[in-house]
Every structure is written in structure tokens, then in C-alpha cells.
Enzyme design. Structure first.
Site, PDB file in Angstrom:
ATOM      1  CG  LEU A 261      26.817 -31.326  33.403  1.00  0.00           C
ATOM      2  CD1 LEU A 261      28.251 -30.916  33.716  1.00  0.00           C
ATOM      3  CD2 LEU A 261      26.802 -32.431  32.355  1.00  0.00           C
ATOM      4  CD  GLU A 262      18.804 -33.766  35.194  1.00  0.00           C
ATOM      5  OE1 GLU A 262      18.325 -34.862  35.504  1.00  0.00           O
ATOM      6  OE2 GLU A 262      18.200 -32.930  34.500  1.00  0.00           O
TER       7      GLU A 262
END
Length: 560
Positions: free
Chosen positions: A385-386
């Protein structure tokens, strides 16, 4: 870098004190927040920001209706400051809530030791806290907050300079009440869920296990990990704010479950090569899973789909990949299992956004991830999850998934470099929270620019020093060597920047595990248990003739 910034910052929050007689023994009760307009409710009144870099905004805020937003530009770090009063020979607690990349809080001119603190980045509010003592002749200090060159805007709210009133202080704060209602929820062999009634004036809490501090959650619930199976523990909780810490609550006793799972990540070998497989066509070689090089021990299928239900995952095969049916894809996963490989479903990516920020979304994440594992044969999940994550609820989600999947769950993560610069970051916190069920963290050593190493020096990406000095932060920050891998692009086309030749990756692996092949940075010790390396992606690797996996794979599998 923090020391250099503190020394070079310009404007000041100065506090002038009257040399009044000594306080009584009950002086602590008179302590106040001597900063004025500490919550920016009156805009920038009492504050000065360099190069007109600051502004009062109404969203997001930590408390009240306004907060400070300051934007660095060029050689200006967007420092904001104010003048308030202190007393000589007095100790003050300096704190503020911040959000954004490289937010600093510090003090100068104390007459003793000047101090500062900072965070490399957080998408949610985080409290910075330090203390300072004024000198015998000090009637003013410089308290400041600022960002960093080339970074985006940062936010500050609820500044506190808490100590003896130097004359004209504002925002008095009282120590919060003792939390009540402490109760234990689910207890596994290595963890227990705790919750309690919120305290209205608290900004955080401290959890104690058998009298020792073990957690500092921001809300009225947490999961304590790292426990021994079939063991009884006593827990207490206290409430904290800028004024200090309450007394501890009534204790609750919990006995963990008996052991059973090994938590070692399924069939993942001691040293493993991880590769991301693209469920889409972006110009790299299109592959079926059966085409992925046998050098890869963990294959991360990219990516799961977000749904309209927060936290819930779905997965759809892209027709561009060329599978005739879903059954054909499942058969490829089964074949990889037969070859001793693990296949996990990656969640996130550069554009993927899965929101897990509540109990309901945590449960939805775990339920849907487990359903996909059962349907397709995935061995676990990869957290990529960036766009930010909530450590409290992502921890809950992963623990719920672990309870369903058992000890063979393969849990991997692929944070960006900025996410693992400090243990205070949300990603690093999450990794430490689930350390007992975590397989490996393959940080992305690319698309980042220069970063700090564990020695406090700045290193440029694309070098052996960048790989080793940043890995050192994780290795010395609490992760086991078996939970650390080096994530790099498979070719120059695999990322915007940060590609390094396979020989550089192999030198970094040797440096960390054997102490050879190092650049200017050499770790103080070796980490022979290092898990291995990761690449984006198996498709870009195939495009380049498998040059990356053919070079790095044997090196990883030959580590000590």
C-alpha cells in the site's frame, strides 16, 4: 541530517522568563503551556514563518478548527517560530502534532543542550516530543518547526512548551484521568487484544505488561504481540497528554493460548527470492505463472482489486495475460506449490488503494483475503500500500487473517524507502506489530532519491551503500534478519529510477551477510540470516532475458 537541519534553521520561537522566587513543592500543578496561539486558532498570530511559507488551514487539523501548513521551496525549509516565556533552571516538555514528510520540532538558545526531533513522514497525525532544560541565565529560547528541502508541505498543530509559567503563558493543560474499563479480547498463543474507555483529555495511552511499557497507541485499543504461549500476563494502561501521564489503571490478567502454529511462512526457504508477477500488460513480457523463472521462491500476484466495501478485496484475471480460464490459472498456482514455491496476492501497488481504518474494514479485509486464498490457492498476502495505511487497523486485519489461515500464512510487505526510515512510521509500526507472523519485508530501494542510512548519513539510490545502510535501519530497528529483503527493479524499464546492476545487489547481499563487498558503509556486524531479495517484476526480468534472476537467484540461495 536532523542535527544539521537544527543547526542551520533560522527563525525562532523565543521565551522570556522572569527570575521569580523558587516555586513551592507543588510547583508542577502550576505548569502551563507557555506557547501562545499553540493550536493556530488565531491564524499565524504570534508566529513567524520564513519566506511567507506558512498559512493557517482548516483541514486537516489535529485539534480545534485550524492547523499550520508550511511549504518548503528552494533552499527554504519553511521554518515557523514564535517568542514565549520560560524560567531559568527549569525543565520543559516540548511537543507538537505533525503530518507529512520530514517535519522537525526543536529548540535553540537554551543555555544548556539544544534539542530537536523529527519524523521522516506520516500520512496521519503523529506526535513529536522532546524535553529541554534552561540555563541559569537563560530567559529566552528558540522553539521552531520546519520541513526539508524538496519535500512537500508539512502540517503542525497543538504545539506545547509545557513547564513553569514564565509570565504570560497560555493553554494550560491538566494531566488526564486514569483510564477505566480495561478488558482483554481475543488472545492467541502470541498476542492479546486490549481495549478500554477513552479519556476525553488524553492524546495517547501507554500500555504496560507486568509493569513494563510495551505499547503507546493513539486510541483506546491495541494488540500486544510477542507473547509466549500458555503464559499469564498482567496488563495496565495509563492516559497521556502534554501535561504528563496519569496513574495506571486497574490490572487485567490474561493467559495466552497454547502454541501450535510455527508462523514461519509456509514453504518459504531460509533464503528466498521474491518476484512480482503482473496481472496486466504494460509493455513487459506477458507471462503465465508457469513461465515465471524457477529461481523465484515467492511469487506476488499483482494486484488484488479494491471494492466499494472498505477493506474488502476481490481478484479478477486480466484477459491480456492469456489464460483460457480461471481453472487454468489455479492449476498454475498448484503447480508452483508442487515445485515448492509460494504464491501470494499483492494488495495495493502504485495506484491501488485499500482502506483499512476501522474494525469493520479490518474484518472485511481478513474475510475476503482468506476467501481468495481458499478459492485460488494463494498462500497469503503481500502488503504494498503506497498511499498510506493505518497501523492499528491493518494490524488487526492481518491478525484476523492469521487466525483464519494458521501458521503457514505467508505474509510479505513492500514499503517504499520513506516508509522504513523510522520505527515511528506507520508501515514500520505495522511490521513490528505483526513480527511474529511476518515472513519478509522487501522494501523498494527505488523511485525514492537520496535517503538516510542507519549511520545518519545521506546515501544516493543506485549504490551498494544505499542498499546496505538503509537495510541496516530495519535490521537494527527490530526486524529479524530473516524478515529483511532487498527490493530492486529487474531492469532499467522496471522503475523510474533506482535500478542497480545485479552485481551491485549481490555485493550488498555479501556485505550484509558476510561483511565483504561493501562500499563506504560497512555494518558493525553481519546478518547471515538475511532473507534475500525481491524484484519488480518477473515480467521485466523476462523482458531482459532473465538476467536479474539468473544472477541474483543463485547468490540468494547460496547465502550462509
Amino acid at each position: 541530517m536532523g542535527a544539521a537541519v537544527a543547526a542551520g534553521a533560522a527563525a525562532a520561537l523565543t521565551v522570556t522568563a522572569l527570575a521569580t522566587p523558587a516555586q513551592s513543592a507543588d510547583a508542577a500543578a502550576a505548569d502551563v503551556n507557555v506557547a501562545k496561539n499553540a493550536g493556530f486558532e488565531s491564524g499565524l498570530s504570534n508566529w513567524t514563518c520564513t519566506a511567507n511559507s506558512g498559512a493557517a488551514v482548516t483541514s486537516p487539523v489535529h485539534g480545534g478548527t485550524k492547523a499550520l501548513k508550511a511549504t518548503p521551496s528552494g533552499q527554504d525549509t519553511a521554518e515557523c517560530s514564535q517568542v514565549v516565556s520560560v524560567k531559568p533552571n527549569s525543565t520543559y516538555k516540548l511537543s507538537s502534532w505533525v503530518q507529512g514528510s520530514y517535519a522537525y520540532l526543536g529548540v535553540r538558545g537554551t543555555g544548556t543542550t539544544d534539542v530537536s526531533t523529527w519524523t521522516p513522514g506520516n500520512s496521519s497525525w503523529q506526535q513529536l516530543t522532546t524535553t529541554f532544560t534552561t540555563g541559569a541565565n537563560s530567559t529566552s529560547v528558540t522553539v521552531y518547526t520546519h520541513g526539508w528541502y524538496g519535500q512537500s508541505a508539512y502540517l503542525v498543530d497543538d504545539v506545547s512548551v509545557f513547564g513553569p509559567d514564565g509570565g504570560g503563558g497560555t493553554d494550560p493543560v491538566e494531566i488526564p484521568a486514569v483510564p477505566s474499563g480495561l478488558a482483554a479480547g481475543t488472545a492467541t498463543s502470541t498476542s492479546v487484544d486490549l481495549s478500554w474507555s477513552p479519556v476525553s483529555t488524553a492524546t495517547g495511552y501507554t500500555v504496560y505488561r507486568d509493569g513494563t511499557k510495551v505499547a503507546s497507541p493513539g486510541g483506546a485499543a491495541t494488540t500486544v504481540t510477542g507473547l509466549a504461549p500458555d503464559t499469564t500476563y498482567s496488563f495496565q494502561v495509563s492516559a497521556t497528554n502534554a501535561a504528563g501521564e496519569s496513574a495506571k489503571s486497574t490490572a487485567v490478567s490474561v493467559r495466552t493460548a497454547k502454541g501450535g502454529g510455527d508462523g514461519d511462512g509456509g514453504v518459504v526457504p531460509k533464503h528466498a527470492l521474491t518476484g512480482y508477477w503482473q496481472n496486466f500488460d504494460n509493455g513487459a513480457t506477458v507471462q503465465k505463472l508457469r513461465d515465471v523463472s524457477p529461481q523465484y521462491d515467492i511469487i506476488a500476484v499483482s494486484f488484488a482489486d479494491a471494492t466499494s466495501t472498505p477493506g474488502r478485496l476481490a481478484f479478477t484475471l486480466d484477459p491480456a495475460v492469456g489464460y483460457a480460464s480461471t481453472a487454468d490459472f489455479k492449476a498454475d498456482i498448484a503447480a508452483k506449490h508442487a515445485a515448492g514455491k509460494s504464491v501470494v496476492l499483492s494488495v495495493g501497488g502504485e495506484k491501488g488503494s485499500v482502506a483499512v481504518n476501522s474494525d469493520a474494514s479490518a474484518a472485511a479485509f481478513a474475510d475476503s483475503a482468506y476467501a481468495l486464498m481458499r478459492e485460488y490457492g494463494f498462500d497469503g498476502v503481500d502488503i504494498d500500500l503506497e498511499n498510506g495505511l493505518n497501523p492499528t487497523y491493518m494490524t488487526k486485519a492481518l491478525r484476523l487473517l492469521s487466525a483464519k489461515a494458521g501458521g503457514k500464512l505467508v505474509l510479505t510487505m513492500a514499503p517504499q524507502t520513506i516508509d522504513m526510515q523510522s520505527t515511528s512510521g506507520a508501515y514500520f509500526q505495522t511490521a513490528l506489530n505483526v513480527k511474529d507472523i511476518l515472513t519478509v519485508v522487501n522494501m523498494q530501494y527505488y523511485n525514492s532519491g537520496s535517503m538516510l542510512g542507519c549511520d545518519g548519513k545521506v546515501y544516493s539510490q543506485g549504490s551498494v551503500d544505499f542498499l546496505t545502510a538503509l537495510a541496516c535501519i530495519q535490521l537494527e530497528g527490530g526486524l529479524d534478519p530473516s524478515q529483511v529483503g532487498l527490493g530492486v527493479p529487474a531492469s532499467t524499464r522496471g522503475a523510474g529510477s533506482g535500478y542497480v546492476a545485479p552485481s551491485v545487489v549481490n555485493n550488498a547481499l555479501d556485505c550484509l551477510t558476510r561483511g565483504t563487498g561493501c562500499g563506504s558503509f560497512k555494518p558493525s556486524k553481519t546478518y547471515p540470516g538475511l532473507r534475500g531479495a525481491m524484484t519488480w517484476s518477473t515480467n521485466w526480468d523476462a523482458t531482459a532475458g532473465h538476467a536479474w534472476s539468473n544472477a541474483v537467484g543463485p547468490k540468494v540461495h547460496g547465502l550462509p
